[in-house]
Enzyme design. Structure first.
Site, PDB file in Angstrom:
ATOM      1  N   ILE A 252       0.833  -1.195   0.000  1.00 31.21           N
ATOM      2  CA  ILE A 252       0.000   0.000   0.000  1.00 31.21           C
ATOM      3  C   ILE A 252       0.875   1.256   0.000  1.00 31.21           C
ATOM      4  O   ILE A 252       1.996   1.227   0.501  1.00 31.21           O
ATOM      5  CB  ILE A 252      -0.940  -0.005   1.231  1.00 31.21           C
ATOM      6  N   GLY A 253       0.394   2.343  -0.594  1.00 30.84           N
ATOM      7  CA  GLY A 253       1.144   3.594  -0.554  1.00 30.84           C
ATOM      8  C   GLY A 253       1.318   4.208  -1.924  1.00 30.84           C
ATOM      9  O   GLY A 253       0.916   3.650  -2.948  1.00 30.84           O
ATOM     10  N   GLY A 254       1.946   5.388  -1.935  1.00 34.40           N
ATOM     11  CA  GLY A 254       2.104   6.143  -3.158  1.00 34.40           C
ATOM     12  C   GLY A 254       2.955   5.447  -4.201  1.00 34.40           C
ATOM     13  O   GLY A 254       2.634   5.444  -5.389  1.00 34.40           O
ATOM     14  N   MET A 255       4.079   4.839  -3.769  1.00 33.23           N
ATOM     15  CA  MET A 255       4.987   4.212  -4.729  1.00 33.23           C
ATOM     16  C   MET A 255       4.359   2.985  -5.389  1.00 33.23           C
ATOM     17  O   MET A 255       4.360   2.878  -6.624  1.00 33.23           O
ATOM     18  CB  MET A 255       6.314   3.861  -4.043  1.00 33.23           C
TER      19      MET A 255
ATOM     20  N   GLU B 254      -1.307 -10.013  -0.810  1.00 33.52           N
ATOM     21  CA  GLU B 254      -1.940  -9.946   0.510  1.00 33.52           C
ATOM     22  C   GLU B 254      -3.146  -9.017   0.457  1.00 33.52           C
ATOM     23  O   GLU B 254      -4.246  -9.355   0.884  1.00 33.52           O
ATOM     24  CB  GLU B 254      -0.906  -9.432   1.502  1.00 33.52           C
TER      25      GLU B 254
ATOM     26  N   GLY C  19       2.679  -8.523   5.973  1.00 36.88           N
ATOM     27  CA  GLY C  19       3.175  -9.658   5.206  1.00 36.88           C
ATOM     28  C   GLY C  19       4.442  -9.363   4.436  1.00 36.88           C
ATOM     29  O   GLY C  19       4.802 -10.107   3.522  1.00 36.88           O
TER      30      GLY C  19
END
Length: 443
Positions: A219-222, A243, A341
């Site tokens: 998860i996240g911007g990158m 996951e 994970g």
């Protein structure tokens, strides 16, 4: 409906259902976009009757009423397996505590190590066969139900019924109480807007992905930037074994990049354990045979995930030291998220035929006083939690480049990691590496 009589007999109000909760109980409660709001509010109304009720959950996307109702933490204790922004704030107030996990192992913890008295979770409407789909969160729910004294489900008419492999639904025969929640919606997690640095990091990873690769995004911007770049690329026949399912995968599917036809496990299907995103994602999942929800001891188990060839794992980090140790869950001793994970997929990708694991992080961060610090450090910040050991880390990427640490000695690692640190910090890192006896001067 064959189970109509049984269904009606188990239907109660939220206030009636939570009467089963006793002081000292452990309640399996919520994960990600799945939280039983009516049960939460009803439990909050019982605050004065209860002491030391331990509530377990994680990645919470909206406030928890019972925790909000108890400013002292005497009545309800929030125990998080993975903290989001809301939970971090509660931890700083002494109202939430972290439960360290290796995510693939969590169902086993529930079966062998953790106490579960009550399960109170949100589900999709019951089907004609008596099953309630867990919907957007499968994760560890089936394992929690196995040993619980009482199982309560709150039916959300907006929760999508999601196809799965196994342990993705609960039968009415296992349920003690049913609370009808109507159309209560699902919390939305908008995709993080990628920064210029995110896009630069993603540009180093994209060329490493081949046709037929199997993708796991964190998860996240990158990761979101990379997902968008994959959607805009000419890559073909990608698979998904992850996951967490996020909106970036919908981008890739709609662009025709994902077919899953080369997967060795769950051919043609997108494997995941929980999902959080926008309504677009939730509608994509609804009754879609191309998705397969599994418990996390399947989706994240390194031995299972690694059976897919060319498994590509992309995850973020907070900092890395010159030995290659990675911290992805704390700022010094202060927990900010969790191990999740990440280690599962670091191991799985490396053990996959043609697989690659990428730990991605910006080279610097700016503190609240406006001072810039390097995320590449000679030694970890005191108290930092090691998420990935130095021996396990494969590729590391910043906006200044990409390095493969496998097989490198201590001085080679120092040299490689300093080469992708921010230029303003490289001389300082070299001096520190010399003090640590891990810098080999050139002749």
């Amino acid at each position: 409906m064959m189970y109509g009589t049984e269904y009606k007999g188990k239907c109660v109000s939220a206030d009636q259902a939570v009467k089963v909760v006793k002081s000292g109980d452990w309640v399996e409660f919520a994960w990600g976009a799945s939280m039983a709001s009516l049960l939460d509010e009803a439990l909050a109304r019982r605050k004065e009757e209860l002491q030391d009720v331990n509530i377990r959950g994680g990645v919470i996307l909206k406030p928890v009423a019972c925790i909000e109702s108890d400013s002292t933490g005497e009545h309800f204790i929030w125990n998080s397996m993975h903290m989001g922004g809301y939970e971090r704030k509660k931890a700083q107030q002494g109202l939430a505590y972290y439960l360290p996990i290796k995510y693939s192992e969590f169902p086993r913890y529930l079966r062998e190590n953790c106490r579960t008295d009550v399960v109170a979770i949100q589900v999709a409407p019951m089907d004609d066969h008596g099953y309630f789909s867990f919907g957007v969160t499968v994760s560890h729910y089936a394992a929690a139900i196995e040993n619980a004294r009482t199982v309560i489900v709150e039916v959300n008419e907006d929760m999508p019924k999601v196809h799965g492999g196994y342990d993705h639904a609960v039968h009415i025969s296992q349920v003690d109480y049913i609370v009808e929640g109507g159309h209560s919606g699902l919390p939305v997690l908008p995709p993080s807007a990628p920064s210029a640095v995110d896009k630069k990091i993603a540009s180093y990873v994209l060329p490493e992905i081949e046709d037929g690769a199997c993708i796991q995004l964190g998860i996240g911007g990158m990761p979101n930037a990379l997902g968008r770049m994959i959607a805009d690329s000419d890559l073909k026949d990608l698979g998904v074994h992850t996951e967490m399912l996020v909106d970036s995968y919908v981008d890739m599917v709609e662009a025709g990049r994902v077919t899953g036809r080369h997967k060795r496990l769950d051919r043609g299907r997108m494997v995941f354990s929980f999902a959080a995103g926008t309504e677009r994602l939730y509608e994509f999942m609804r009754d879609n045979p191309a998705v397969a929800a599994y418990p996390v001891d399947y989706s994240n188990h390194p031995f299972i995930a690694s059976k897919n060839d060319k498994l590509i794992s992309i995850n973020s980090a907070v900092e890395i030291d010159l030995s290659g140790q990675v911290c992805s869950e704390s700022a010094g001793p202060y927990i900010i998220s969790g191990a999740g994970g990440q280690l599962d997929f670091v191991e799985a990708a490396y053990n996959s035929k043609g697989g690659k694991s990428f730990i991605c992080l910006p080279s610097t961060y700016t503190d609240k006083n406006g001072k810039i610090h390097s995320r590449v450090k000679a030694m970890m910040t005191l108290g930092s939690v090691i998420t990935d050991t130095r021996a396990g880390v494969h590729y590391v990427v910043t906006e200044y480049g990409l390095v493969n640490l496998k097989g490198m000695t201590s001085w080679q690692r120092a040299e490689a990691l300093i080469s992708i640190a921010h230029p303003d910090f490289r001389d300082e890192l070299i001096c520190e590496a010399k003090e640590l006896r891990i810098w080999r001067s050139r002749r």
